[in-house]
Each structure stands twice: as structure tokens, then as C-alpha cells.
Design an enzyme around this catalytic site. Structure first.
Site, PDB file in Angstrom:
ATOM      1  N   GLU A  60     -14.016 -25.186  -7.449  1.00 21.62           N
ATOM      2  CA  GLU A  60     -14.979 -25.535  -6.657  1.00 21.62           C
ATOM      3  C   GLU A  60     -14.286 -26.559  -5.483  1.00 21.62           C
ATOM      4  OE1 GLU A  60     -18.588 -26.438  -4.379  1.00 21.62           O
ATOM      5  OE2 GLU A  60     -17.829 -24.574  -5.591  1.00 21.62           O
ATOM      6  N   HIS A 110     -12.266 -24.576  -3.074  1.00 22.52           N
ATOM      7  CA  HIS A 110     -12.955 -23.743  -1.978  1.00 22.52           C
ATOM      8  C   HIS A 110     -13.431 -24.663  -0.833  1.00 22.52           C
ATOM      9  CE1 HIS A 110     -15.488 -20.822  -0.219  1.00 22.52           C
ATOM     10  NE2 HIS A 110     -16.777 -21.322  -0.699  1.00 22.52           N
ATOM     11  N   HIS A 160     -24.957 -16.166   2.087  1.00 21.06           N
ATOM     12  CA  HIS A 160     -23.893 -16.825   2.360  1.00 21.06           C
ATOM     13  C   HIS A 160     -22.724 -16.138   2.539  1.00 21.06           C
ATOM     14  CE1 HIS A 160     -21.881 -20.672   2.087  1.00 21.06           C
ATOM     15  NE2 HIS A 160     -20.968 -20.343   0.961  1.00 21.06           N
ATOM     16  N   HIS A 186     -27.374  -1.041  -4.980  1.00 16.86           N
ATOM     17  CA  HIS A 186     -26.232  -1.169  -4.370  1.00 16.86           C
ATOM     18  C   HIS A 186     -25.056  -0.125  -4.495  1.00 16.86           C
ATOM     19  CE1 HIS A 186     -22.208  -3.280  -2.732  1.00 16.86           C
ATOM     20  NE2 HIS A 186     -21.724  -3.015  -3.923  1.00 16.86           N
ATOM     21  N   HIS A 188     -12.565  -6.196  -4.324  1.00 17.76           N
ATOM     22  CA  HIS A 188     -13.853  -5.837  -3.772  1.00 17.76           C
ATOM     23  C   HIS A 188     -14.300  -6.476  -2.665  1.00 17.76           C
ATOM     24  CE1 HIS A 188     -16.818  -2.515  -4.309  1.00 17.76           C
ATOM     25  NE2 HIS A 188     -17.817  -3.667  -4.570  1.00 17.76           N
TER      26      HIS A 188
END
Length: 311
Positions: free
Chosen positions: A58, A61, A123, A213, A275
């Protein structure tokens, strides 16, 4: 100065790509609360004393997002100053900055107050727009369009429809994929292409999210395949359209293969990050085609005004 701006554009593009992949890593590893509910501090400290793996992920990031903010701001200012003669520069600079700030604020809000998965899925999409805008800005700075002779580009309404349509639809597919991650539905359907050998149709929310999806991904694969066939048949003399669709098809194929492997590798971290990587690259390529598509009318107007002056 122009050489410095080119280096800055490349570094900024790479940093934003790391931010995108870092966000996917945070979601995949469940590290969103690695710094607790404090922001911009981490667990109430400037330098956290207790460094768990979730905290490191975290915090990393956040640091890359912060550096991206500085780099994007600097790139926007310099490109606005030195490349303002290119008509898309100001628009792309504004989009890059605004959407980067939006994704940072949304990320902070998710940490402090928490958000529903449906909101959190936005996001990634917001970050993707900022990334694509910086990539396009980088292409303008390196004058990629001139290398492809984009000023002489000819495109019919049918091809423009496919370019705009696929790009908008790809954003919807991105949202459904992000929703799969945030709903923890990556392994809701253990089989492919149907949900399960025993239950081919979904029966609960996570399965519906996963299958939704998959259907969306299959449709974009078919659409890009069709557009590529059109480009190969009718646009061999337009390299940017011809190769743009071929590259798009390669990327969507890789995206599809990795998506299937996510299921059969028990949602491995490597497959999850690949991905995110392939869809980010695909969206950037499609946005570049959109930018060129918007120039067609401008090119036509310029050609018309030139012919009038000649007469």
C-alpha cells in the site's frame, strides 16, 4: 529542452503504468488497509514502524502515485508551453492532470471512509484515462502521427464508428473487470466458458458478475476481430489504421488468454497483473485511433480551405 520533455514523457508513462499495476496489486493482495484508515500518513506515521507485506504494498502504491502526480504536473506544464501548437496538447494535458487528481482523491476516500465495490471499480477506470492521456501526449511529443503521415489519413464513417464504439465499449469492459476484482469474484466460476460443469448458468451475485464480464469480453474480442478484418481489407494504404487494429487484436487476444488462465491458475498474481497490463495497453491504442479519427474533419477542412485559396 525538447529532449528533456521526451525523457520526462517516457518516465511519466512508465510511472503511471506502475500506478495502474500497483492498484491492481493492492486489490489482488487485499492491501487496501495496509496503512490503516489514515491518509496521507501510514498508520498515523510518516514512516511506519511496523512494516507488514500489506503495508509495504500500500505504501509503495501511494509513493508511486505521488511521484506520478509530480511528473504529470511537470509534463502538462512543459507540453502546454512547448507543444501548444499541436491542437490536442491542451486537452490531453488537462485530462491527464484532472483524472490523476480524481483517482488520487478517490483512493484516499476509499482508505479513510471505505467504498462499495461498485464505486471502487471506477477507480481503475479513472486511472486508465489519465494513463491513456499521458500516452497520447507522449505520442504527440515524439511526433508519432507525423511518422504515420496522419495528416493525409482518410477514414469512412463505418470505420470511425468502429473506432469510437469499440473504445467506449472497452471502457465498459474495463469496469466489469474491475468489478470482478473488487467483488472478489475472480474464482466465482471455476470452469470456462460456462460458469460450472454442474451449473452452467450463474445462480448468485458473484457468479453473475463473473459471467457478465466474460460475455462483455467475448463481445469486444469479436468486435475488434471484425474491425481488424475491415482494416486489412480496405486500409492497407493507411498504416496507422491497418496496424492499429492488428495491434489491438493481438492485445485483446492476449487479454482473453490471460483471462482464461486467471481461472485455471487459481487467480495467480502474475496472471492478474498481466490482465491489467494488456487492457491498459489496448485502451491506449484505441484512444490513439480515436484521436486520429477526430482529426479527419479537421484535415478535410484544411484541404477544403487550401483548394479554395488555390482557386
Amino acid at each position: 529542452m525538447q529532449r528533456f520533455i521526451k525523457w520526462l514523457a517516457v518516465i511519466t508513462s512508465l510511472d503511471l503504468l506502475i500506478v495502474l499495476l500497483g492498484g491492481a496489486l493492492v486489490t489482488k493482495t487485499g492491501s487496501g488497509q495496509g496503512c490503516g484508515k489514515s491518509w496521507p500518513l501510514c498508520n498515523g506515521e510518516f514512516v511506519p514502524s511496523n512494516l507488514s507485506m500489506e503495508t509495504i504494498i500500500e505504501l509503495s502504491h501511494r509513493l508511486t502515485s505521488g511521484s506520478a502526480g509530480i511528473l504529470v504536473t511537470l509534463l502538462c506544464i512543459l507540453s502546454w508551453k512547448y507543444y501548444k501548437h499541436v491542437r490536442e496538447t491542451k486537452t490531453l494535458a488537462i485530462l491527464s492532470f484532472v483524472f490523476l487528481v480524481a483517482q488520487a482523491l478517490m483512493g484516499a476516500a476509499a482508505v479513510v471512509w471505505g467504498q462499495m465495490p461498485a464505486v471502487l471499480a471506477i477507480h481503475f477506470g479513472i486511472s486508465l484515462i489519465s494513463f491513456a492521456s499521458v500516452i497520447l501526449l507522449t505520442c504527440l511529443i515524439f511526433e508519432i502521427d507525423q511518422k504515420f503521415d496522419a495528416r493525409s489519413l482518410i477514414m469512412d464513417k463505418k470505420m470511425k464508428f468502429h473506432i469510437y464504439g469499440v473504445t467506449i465499449y472497452s471502457y465498459i469492459v474495463v469496469y466489469t473487470g474491475a468489478l470482478v476484482r473488487h467483488e472478489r469474484a475472480s474464482l466465482a466460476c471455476p470452469d470456462f466458458p460456462l460458469c460450472s460443469k454442474n451449473r452452467p448458468m450463474p445462480t448468485q451475485l458473484h457468479e453473475w458478475v463473473q459471467m457478465g464480464h466474460r460475455v462483455a469480453a467475448m463481445l469486444i474480442f469479436a468486435w475488434i476481430l471484425y474491425a481488424m478484418i475491415l482494416a486489412i481489407r480496405h486500409y492497407k494504404q493507411q498504416p496507422v489504421v491497418y496496424w492499429g487494429w492488428i495491434i489491438s487484436f493481438i492485445l485483446v487476444t492476449l487479454q482473453a488468454v490471460v483471462g482464461v488462465l486467471v481461472v485455471f491458475t487459481n487467480a495467480s498474481l502474475a496472471m492478474a497483473l498481466l490482465h491489467s497490463l494488456f487492457i491498459s495497453c489496448l485502451f491506449a491504442v484505441l484512444c490513439y485511433l480515436v484521436m486520429l479519427g477526430t482529426r479527419i474533419k479537421v484535415n478535410a477542412k484544411e484541404a477544403g480551405s487550401t483548394s479554395k485559396q488555390t482557386k
